[in-house]
Write an enzyme that holds these catalytic residues in place. Structure first.
Site, mmCIF file in Angstrom:
data_model
loop_
_atom_site.group_PDB
_atom_site.id
_atom_site.type_symbol
_atom_site.label_atom_id
_atom_site.label_comp_id
_atom_site.label_asym_id
_atom_site.label_seq_id
_atom_site.Cartn_x
_atom_site.Cartn_y
_atom_site.Cartn_z
ATOM 1 N N GLY B 42 2.160 -3.258 -2.981
ATOM 2 C CA GLY B 42 0.911 -2.565 -2.696
ATOM 3 C C GLY B 42 1.180 -1.073 -2.526
ATOM 4 O O GLY B 42 2.208 -0.558 -2.984
ATOM 5 N N ARG B 330 -15.306 0.868 13.868
ATOM 6 C CA ARG B 330 -15.529 -0.482 13.371
ATOM 7 C C ARG B 330 -15.650 -1.532 14.459
ATOM 8 O O ARG B 330 -16.499 -2.421 14.378
ATOM 9 C CB ARG B 330 -14.369 -0.865 12.450
ATOM 10 N N HIS B 401 -10.457 -8.342 8.595
ATOM 11 C CA HIS B 401 -10.242 -7.377 7.531
ATOM 12 C C HIS B 401 -8.847 -6.769 7.542
ATOM 13 O O HIS B 401 -8.227 -6.598 6.512
ATOM 14 C CB HIS B 401 -11.284 -6.276 7.702
ATOM 15 N N SER B 440 -5.914 3.367 6.450
ATOM 16 C CA SER B 440 -4.859 2.415 6.104
ATOM 17 C C SER B 440 -4.073 2.901 4.897
ATOM 18 O O SER B 440 -2.852 2.838 4.868
ATOM 19 C CB SER B 440 -5.446 1.035 5.811
#
Lengths: 258, 638
Positions: B42, B330, B401, B440
């Site tokens: 990633g 969030r 998430h 992130s």
């Protein structure tokens, strides 16, 4: 909803493979196509059969992993949609649905609906990048980029590498995939230094992988879940032609790696 | 367990630079002699592998997907933060540091957060140089948008596909290095164990997912970039394959697991449609810039949302948090959505949903502007639900998430196990108890492009290269264990499926260790998890063979680890007897229902040490200090 599924089953790369018929019942219309496949696999496991192997990961249309030919169409009947974004409400109760893997010489079947798309990676490895190392770089605002150019580059760069273009092409060509990367980098000022060398290297790799050539069927554009335009193939062809005229035949003077 | 964070002795503003200046180096001629394994491709893994290979190290990169580009970073939508201050709104390294630290509810390590803020600007420069087509203003300058929990505009974006473009940038650098021979790629291979020799991580054992072959790989250092563990909930916004296996295996070999109970429930996801659902889809948080969140004031109001007049609409975030409105962090947004649904004000067939309405934004700003910002998100929503957000409001509900917890690492991103590094979501370090939007990707790329390429040299320079290969008996032992586990899974031949057991675990975790937790619920979960685990090991059914592509077996292996890990998560949530950020304990809230921290007793990182199966793990503490930014009650109201 009830469906009759005809699913391609193939044990491994060497096996000949065949279509197998399954009945599936009580599927909610809100169910996605892959969730329907999950339910089928649960059933198969409960009946002590082997589940159908298929690729999927993000299940939101961006990773490019899912790859099913549904009733003859890569990613199924909807425009601009990956298999994972297809919902059973788009089918009619009682439909027979045929599910096959991508068909292409360059994408050998691994098992059932899973194919090997590493040929795409090798095309990218041949030149789908800008040669920069990590480290301090100039401020990006020092090179202004017109928003239209940035947007067009993004129109090409949004390719998810799924391979539907190849699966849809009667010639099994990978022109849309390759041209999307060539155009993305070729449109931006950062991509200029390697522009012509890039197109040469990527096109040659594409040919070496056994993909067919483009005959302007435009099936790739129709099947592309990101609706990438075949205008990029035209752009790539122009760049390729220019590159054959521009690149020196004698490369002895060049440094090949730094 | 040695938990020295190795924070350099220097003022925080110059800490990273001072550290770099004093680091040990490996010379360019020596680098090709060292081999580094990077697991995961990633944003963190691809940027790390390509950066290290470009410096000259030999890198072996692993991913379980068919191509590095499939990693789930690709699905990040909204954007990436950088304190460039292009908008002239007073942004700075300090402000980004402040926002991240406050957003994380003061549960992160200051030194790491400062470095993250400092490196944020370099990431944008690097990405643009690679050809990432960020949105531009008419004059050709980079555009910005705002994001939750922040009062400046510092988020860079490519429509709603920022993660895709950044990952393709990192993967193109990786492709470049594969072509150049610096990186050997191992696709469709999954890590199943970490090999530790003389207290140093010296390699990994993998399973070839196509042939089933169990293989050993030796190296001078191992970097885990294997993401987070949200799939412990079964339903999450993560990709189907995301798992905790790599970090859990490392934990069982001695690496400390930090703050496993910190996990973020994202407020803007598409609500669950039915039992069959395999995953949840996130709608970018950027939607909260223009969308207004509301529910009907009357419970069970069945009217069409367009017919509900202004007076009967409860814009609960705007009313409760006038200063931040719909842009609260969030955790606050998720908790409020749950609260209004608990009060039976929720909308949709399940009653578990709230409206996200673009009516006013379309009226004020016009279709062109709103379309330019969110068109692809609107299309995606319509594809999934069949509803058109141009005409009726979206329905959203929170979903798991992101996980802030992960392997404990020091300032060099190395775990307590020598030679084992963890980067990106796989480590715990930068987001405290809650991660702010658009940070992130910033962390993954800071770790991969700029931190690990230097700190790995500092580590490697202390050891001779290539002194261990796969003939060492430790590899044979690990291979035997892995094979034994695979054979055991195949041999159970019971009646329950992996999917059904995973779903069951997910429900327990969502109910007892989700948006809000309490001691009784967590105790209950700690009783239920071993029961599910017993059934898993005694009554699981996997058909087919372990010597071929077998996706059920892959899933079973991952679930086996989730079934152990989930217990640690609940244990950690129970031990942290305070509320902070996303970890909301019902027992600890302010009069207004906000998270109430207990700084005297819980200003620490909880680091768990594995003691063996069937033994209770031991918790260690890394105390946190707050010097650059003194502790304060988090307040998004005034």
């Amino acid at each position: 909803m009830n469906f009759t599924l005809k699913v391609w089953r193939q044990d491994d790369a060497k096996d000949g493979g065949h279509l197998e018929k399954y009945q599936i019942e009580d599927i909610e219309p809100t169910c996605s196509f892959l969730e329907m496949m999950d339910i089928l696999n649960e059933q198969l496991t409960e009946q002590n059969h082997e589940p159908v192997a298929f690729d999927s990961d993000c299940r939101e249309g961006i990773c490019g992993m899912c790859s099913m030919v549904i009733n003859g169409q890569p990613h199924g009947p909807n425009d601009g949609t990956t298999t994972c974004q297809l919902y059973m409400r788009h089918f009619n109760d009682g439909d027979q649905i045929t599910i096959e893997p991508w068909r292409s010489v360059a994408f050998p079947v691994v098992r059932d609906l899973v194919v090997d798309r590493s040929a795409f990676d090798r095309i990218t490895q041949a030149g789908g990048y800008i040669n920069v190392h990590s480290g301090p770089k100039p401020d990006p605002n020092s090179v202004p980029i017109e928003p239209d150019i940035a947007e067009e580059a993004l129109d090409a760069a949004c390719c998810i590498g799924c391979g539907a273009c190849v699966a849809a092409c009667p010639n099994g060509a990978a022109m849309l995939y390759t041209s999307a990367k060539v155009a993305h980098l070729g449109l931006l000022p950062q991509g200029q230094p390697e522009r012509f060398e890039r197109v040469q290297n990527m096109v040659h790799q594409m040919e070496d992988e056994g993909f067919g050539s483009c005959r302007n069927y435009a099936e790739c554009e129709a099947a592309c879940p990101k609706e990438i335009s075949i205008k990029f193939i035209g752009k790539m062809n122009r760049d390729y032609l220019r590159s054959t005229l521009l690149l020196p035949v004698d490369r002895r003077g060049r440094m090949d790696s730094q | 367990m040695d938990l020295d964070p190795k924070i350099p002795e220097a003022p925080i503003e110059s800490m990273w630079d001072t550290h770099k200046e004093h680091m040990r180096l490996v010379g360019p001629r020596n680098r090709p002699n060292y081999k580094v394994i990077v697991v995961g491709t990633g944003l963190a893994g691809a940027s790390a592998a390509s950066s290290m290979a470009a410096m000259g190290y030999q890198v072996d990169a692993f991913c379980f997907q068919d191509s590095p580009r499939r990693a789930h970073s690709i699905a990040a939508q909204g954007g990436i933060n950088a304190s460039k201050d292009y908008r002239n709104d007073g942004d700075s390294t300090y402000r980004l540091f402040y926002d991240t630290q406050k957003g994380g509810d003061y549960r992160s390590r200051e030194a790491n957060v400062w470095r993250l803020a400092q490196l944020s600007t370099d990431i944008i420069d690097q990405a643009v140089a690679q050809g990432v087509p960020f949105a531009r203003e008419y004059g050709g300058m980079l555009a910005n948008r705002s994001f939750g929990g922040v009062l400046v505009e510092r988020t860079f974006y490519c429509r709603g596909e920022t993660g895709q473009q950044l990952l393709l940038g990192a993967c193109s650098a990786l492709a470049n290095q594969i072509h150049a021979g610096g990186v050997t790629l191992h696709a469709r291979k999954e890590l199943l164990d970490v090999v530790v020799i003389d207290d140093r991580a010296r390699g990994i054992v993998t399973r070839d997912l196509v042939t089933g072959a169990i293989e050993s790989h030796a190296a001078d250092a191992v970097v885990l970039a294997t993401g987070g563990y949200s799939n412990v909930y079964y339903l999450s916004t993560n990709a189907k394959g995301c798992n905790v296996t790599a970090t859990w295996r490392a934990h069982k070999r001695g690496a400390g697991f930090a703050n496993p109970c910190y996990n973020q429930i994202h407020p803007t996801c598409i609500p669950v449609a039915g039992e069959h659902q395999a995953k949840l889809t996130l709608m970018s948080e950027s939607l909260r810039n223009d969308g207004r969140i509301w529910v009907p004031r009357k419970p069970a109001d069945q009217r069409n949302p367009a017919d509900i007049p202004e007076a009967d609409r409860y814009y609960y975030l705007e009313e409760r948090y006038p200063r931040f409105g719909n842009l609260v962090p969030r955790d606050v947004a998720s908790r409020n959505a749950k609260e209004v649904c608990d009060e039976k004000l929720g909308v949709g067939p399940s009653g578990l949903g709230v409206y996200l309405d673009f009516r006013d934004a379309i009226q004020d700003k016009g279709k062109t502007v709103i379309g330019g910002r969110y068109e692809n998100l609107f299309t995606m929503y319509e594809k999934i639900t069949g509803d058109n957000p141009w005409q009726s409001p979206m329905r959203i509900f929170p979903a798991p998430h992101y996980t802030m917890g992960g392997l404990w690492v020091d300032y060099n991103l190395m775990s307590n196990l020598s030679g084992l590094f963890a980067i990106g979501e796989a480590n715990f370090s930068d987001h405290g108890a809650n991660r702010l939007g658009a940070s992130s990707m910033m962390q993954c790329l800071a770790d991969g492009y700029f931190i690990i390429p230097l700190t790995i040299g500092d580590y490697l320079s202390r050891y001779p290269y290539g002194d261990v290969d796969t003939s060492h008996p430790a590899f044979a032992d690990a291979e035997r264990e892995v094979k034994g586990r695979m054979d055991h899974l195949m041999s159970i031949q019971g009646s329950e499926t992996v999917e059904s057991l995973h779903r069951e675990l997910g429900r327990v975790m969502w109910d007892k260790c989700g948006i809000a937790r309490n001691a009784d619920g967590l105790q209950e979960a700690l009783k239920k998890i071993p029961e599910i685990r017993d059934r898993f090991w005694n009554d699981l059914r996997i058909t087919g063979s372990g010597q071929k592509l077998n996706q059920t077996l892959e899933h079973a292996g991952r679930l086996a680890d989730f079934l152990e890990f989930s217990e640690l998560m609940c244990r950690d949530a129970l031990a942290r007897d305070e509320s902070c950020g996303c970890h909301f304990r019902d027992e600890h809230q302010t009069e207004e229902g906000e998270a109430l921290r207990d700084d005297d007793n819980f200003s620490h990182v909880s680091v768990w040490e594995h003691q063996g199966t069937d033994k209770e793990p031991i918790m260690h503490k890394e105390p946190l200090s707050f010097e650059a930014l003194p502790l304060a009650q988090r307040n998004y109201k005034t």
